[in-house]
Design a protein around this motif. Structure first.
Motif, PDB file in Angstrom:
ATOM      1  N   VAL A  99      50.753  15.706   8.335  1.00  0.00           N
ATOM      2  CA  VAL A  99      51.487  14.983   7.290  1.00  0.00           C
ATOM      3  C   VAL A  99      52.664  15.861   6.881  1.00  0.00           C
ATOM      4  N   ILE A 100      53.844  15.560   7.417  1.00  0.00           N
ATOM      5  CA  ILE A 100      55.034  16.380   7.191  1.00  0.00           C
ATOM      6  C   ILE A 100      55.893  15.719   6.118  1.00  0.00           C
ATOM      7  N   THR A 101      56.020  16.381   4.963  1.00  0.00           N
ATOM      8  CA  THR A 101      56.747  15.791   3.833  1.00  0.00           C
ATOM      9  C   THR A 101      58.181  16.298   3.721  1.00  0.00           C
ATOM     10  N   ARG A 102      58.494  17.376   4.446  1.00  0.00           N
ATOM     11  CA  ARG A 102      59.854  17.921   4.443  1.00  0.00           C
ATOM     12  C   ARG A 102      60.280  18.186   5.877  1.00  0.00           C
ATOM     13  N   ASP A 103      61.493  17.764   6.212  1.00  0.00           N
ATOM     14  CA  ASP A 103      61.978  17.891   7.579  1.00  0.00           C
ATOM     15  C   ASP A 103      62.673  19.241   7.770  1.00  0.00           C
ATOM     16  N   ASP A 104      61.880  20.307   7.656  1.00  0.00           N
ATOM     17  CA  ASP A 104      62.402  21.654   7.892  1.00  0.00           C
ATOM     18  C   ASP A 104      61.233  22.541   8.312  1.00  0.00           C
ATOM     19  N   PRO A 105      61.492  23.766   8.739  1.00  0.00           N
ATOM     20  CA  PRO A 105      60.396  24.635   9.200  1.00  0.00           C
ATOM     21  C   PRO A 105      59.310  24.855   8.148  1.00  0.00           C
ATOM     22  N   GLN A 106      59.704  24.970   6.876  1.00  0.00           N
ATOM     23  CA  GLN A 106      58.712  25.171   5.816  1.00  0.00           C
ATOM     24  C   GLN A 106      57.803  23.951   5.676  1.00  0.00           C
ATOM     25  N   GLY A 107      58.389  22.770   5.787  1.00  0.00           N
ATOM     26  CA  GLY A 107      57.599  21.551   5.705  1.00  0.00           C
ATOM     27  C   GLY A 107      56.624  21.436   6.864  1.00  0.00           C
ATOM     28  N   PHE A 108      57.075  21.822   8.054  1.00  0.00           N
ATOM     29  CA  PHE A 108      56.209  21.775   9.235  1.00  0.00           C
ATOM     30  C   PHE A 108      55.079  22.797   9.102  1.00  0.00           C
ATOM     31  N   GLY A 109      55.427  23.995   8.596  1.00  0.00           N
ATOM     32  CA  GLY A 109      54.413  25.032   8.413  1.00  0.00           C
ATOM     33  C   GLY A 109      53.369  24.647   7.383  1.00  0.00           C
ATOM     34  N   SER A 110      53.804  24.031   6.290  1.00  0.00           N
ATOM     35  CA  SER A 110      52.866  23.603   5.251  1.00  0.00           C
ATOM     36  C   SER A 110      51.915  22.537   5.788  1.00  0.00           C
ATOM     37  N   ALA A 111      52.458  21.623   6.595  1.00  0.00           N
ATOM     38  CA  ALA A 111      51.629  20.560   7.172  1.00  0.00           C
ATOM     39  C   ALA A 111      50.571  21.144   8.104  1.00  0.00           C
ATOM     40  N   ILE A 112      50.937  22.170   8.865  1.00  0.00           N
ATOM     41  CA  ILE A 112      49.980  22.803   9.782  1.00  0.00           C
ATOM     42  C   ILE A 112      48.870  23.491   8.993  1.00  0.00           C
ATOM     43  N   THR A 113      49.265  24.236   7.937  1.00  0.00           N
ATOM     44  CA  THR A 113      48.266  24.939   7.118  1.00  0.00           C
ATOM     45  C   THR A 113      47.296  23.957   6.480  1.00  0.00           C
ATOM     46  N   PHE A 114      47.836  22.865   5.932  1.00  0.00           N
ATOM     47  CA  PHE A 114      47.009  21.829   5.312  1.00  0.00           C
ATOM     48  C   PHE A 114      46.021  21.257   6.323  1.00  0.00           C
ATOM     49  N   ALA A 115      46.516  20.921   7.499  1.00  0.00           N
ATOM     50  CA  ALA A 115      45.658  20.320   8.526  1.00  0.00           C
ATOM     51  C   ALA A 115      44.626  21.318   9.034  1.00  0.00           C
ATOM     52  N   ARG A 116      45.016  22.584   9.191  1.00  0.00           N
ATOM     53  CA  ARG A 116      44.069  23.600   9.657  1.00  0.00           C
ATOM     54  C   ARG A 116      42.897  23.719   8.684  1.00  0.00           C
ATOM     55  N   ARG A 117      43.212  23.716   7.394  1.00  0.00           N
ATOM     56  CA  ARG A 117      42.158  23.843   6.376  1.00  0.00           C
ATOM     57  C   ARG A 117      41.203  22.654   6.424  1.00  0.00           C
ATOM     58  N   TYR A 118      41.741  21.443   6.485  1.00  0.00           N
ATOM     59  CA  TYR A 118      40.892  20.261   6.463  1.00  0.00           C
ATOM     60  C   TYR A 118      40.107  20.098   7.762  1.00  0.00           C
ATOM     61  N   ALA A 119      40.750  20.349   8.880  1.00  0.00           N
ATOM     62  CA  ALA A 119      40.059  20.183  10.161  1.00  0.00           C
ATOM     63  C   ALA A 119      38.955  21.221  10.318  1.00  0.00           C
ATOM     64  N   LEU A 120      39.250  22.471   9.951  1.00  0.00           N
ATOM     65  CA  LEU A 120      38.253  23.535  10.050  1.00  0.00           C
ATOM     66  C   LEU A 120      37.043  23.219   9.167  1.00  0.00           C
ATOM     67  N   SER A 121      37.316  22.791   7.932  1.00  0.00           N
ATOM     68  CA  SER A 121      36.230  22.472   7.000  1.00  0.00           C
ATOM     69  C   SER A 121      35.395  21.309   7.512  1.00  0.00           C
ATOM     70  N   ALA A 122      36.055  20.277   8.014  1.00  0.00           N
ATOM     71  CA  ALA A 122      35.345  19.084   8.477  1.00  0.00           C
ATOM     72  C   ALA A 122      34.484  19.376   9.697  1.00  0.00           C
ATOM     73  N   MET A 123      35.003  20.152  10.636  1.00  0.00           N
ATOM     74  CA  MET A 123      34.276  20.372  11.881  1.00  0.00           C
ATOM     75  C   MET A 123      33.146  21.392  11.750  1.00  0.00           C
ATOM     76  N   LEU A 124      33.281  22.317  10.784  1.00  0.00           N
ATOM     77  CA  LEU A 124      32.224  23.307  10.578  1.00  0.00           C
ATOM     78  C   LEU A 124      31.244  22.896   9.485  1.00  0.00           C
ATOM     79  N   GLY A 125      31.610  21.886   8.691  1.00  0.00           N
ATOM     80  CA  GLY A 125      30.735  21.452   7.602  1.00  0.00           C
ATOM     81  C   GLY A 125      30.884  22.279   6.345  1.00  0.00           C
ATOM     82  N   VAL A 126      32.097  22.803   6.118  1.00  0.00           N
ATOM     83  CA  VAL A 126      32.351  23.617   4.922  1.00  0.00           C
ATOM     84  C   VAL A 126      32.358  22.728   3.679  1.00  0.00           C
ATOM     85  N   ILE A 127      31.674  23.183   2.620  1.00  0.00           N
ATOM     86  CA  ILE A 127      31.642  22.458   1.348  1.00  0.00           C
ATOM     87  C   ILE A 127      32.201  23.368   0.263  1.00  0.00           C
ATOM     88  N   THR A 128      33.076  22.830  -0.577  1.00  0.00           N
ATOM     89  CA  THR A 128      33.590  23.579  -1.725  1.00  0.00           C
ATOM     90  C   THR A 128      33.112  22.916  -3.006  1.00  0.00           C
TER      91      THR A 128
END
Length: 203
Positions: A99-128
Motif C-alpha cells: 500500500v504505497i501512499t506517497r510516490d517517492d522512495p520514502q513512500g515505497f520504503g514505508s510500504a515495505i516496512t508496513f507489509a513486512r510487519r504484517y506478513a511476518l506476524s500473520a505467517m508466524l502467528g505473532v499476537i500483540t
C-alpha cells in the motif's frame, strides 16, 4: 499460499515456535493528524517483533526471506513476497500487495516496512496486546449489563429505601461516575464496573 511438496518438518517447526512465542506488548506510538484534529494509537513496530522472533527462528531452524516483487515474480514491484524456509528445504510462501501512499522512495520504503510487519506476524502467528480483535474489544453483553443493574439497584435501595431506582438513573450513574455509557463498556471491564458500583454501598 505456496508450499514445498513436503511440509511435515516446517509445520512441526512452526508449531514449536508458536508454543514458545509470548504475546508482544504494543508500546510504539504514533500520532495521526487529520483535518478534524489528531489522534494517537499504539502498535508493535517491526524491530521489536524481529527481536522477539529471531531467537525462536534460530531455535526451530527457520529463516525468513522478504522481498518486493512484481505480480509475476520476475522483478521488484508493488508486492511483498514472504518466504519461511526450514533447514530441510521445506518452505511456505505468500504475497501481499504493498500500500504505497506517497510516490517517492520514502513512500515505497514505508510500504515495505508496513507489509513486512504484517506478513511476518500473520505467517508466524505473532499476537500483540491491545489489538482490535474480538477478545480485547468485545462489548459487554446483556448478562453483564443485567449484573450491573442488579448491583446498582441493591446499592441504591440500601442507601434510600423509599426510592425505587430507574433505568435512567442507572444510565446517569454509569456516565457520570464510571465515565462511559453502558453500551460503550467493554467485556473486559465487567469486574471494574461491579467494583465501582459496590463501592457506593454505604451500609
Amino acid at each position: 499460499m505456496r508450499t514445498s511438496e513436503k511440509t511435515t518438518e516446517i509445520f512441526k517447526a512452526l508449531h514449536g515456535l508458536q508454543q514458545d512465542l509470548e504475546i508482544i506488548k504494543r508500546d510504539d506510538e504514533v500520532e495521526v493528524k487529520t483535518a478534524k484534529g489528531s489522534y494517537k494509537y499504539k502498535f508493535t513496530g517491526l524491530p521489536k517483533i524481529w527481536l522477539e522472533v529471531k531467537p525462536l527462528l534460530k531455535k526451530h531452524g527457520l529463516t525468513v526471506i522478504q522481498t518486493p516483487t512484481s505480480s509475476d515474480g520476475t522483478s521488484m514491484g508493488d508486492f511483498l513476497q514472504t518466504t519461511i524456509v526450514h533447514t530441510t528445504g521445506e518452505f511456505i510462501q505468500d504475497t501481499m500487495r504493498l500500500v504505497i501512499t506517497r510516490d517517492d522512495p520514502q513512500g515505497f520504503g514505508s510500504a515495505i516496512t508496513f507489509a513486512r510487519r504484517y506478513a511476518l506476524s500473520a505467517m508466524l502467528g505473532v499476537i500483540t496486546d491491545d489489538d482490535n480483535d474480538a477478545t480485547t474489544q468485545r462489548l459487554a453483553d446483556g448478562e453483564m449489563k443485567k449484573e450491573w443493574v442488579q448491583a446498582y439497584n441493591v446499592v441504591a435501595l440500601k442507601n434510600n429505601t423509599d426510592h425505587v431506582p430507574t433505568a435512567n438513573e442507572f444510565m446517569s450513574f454509569m456516565t457520570e461516575v464510571y465515565g462511559k455509557h453502558p453500551s460503550k463498556v467493554l467485556a473486559k471491564e465487567h469486574e471494574n464496573v461491579l467494583g465501582i458500583i459496590k463501592a457506593f454501598d454505604s451500609k
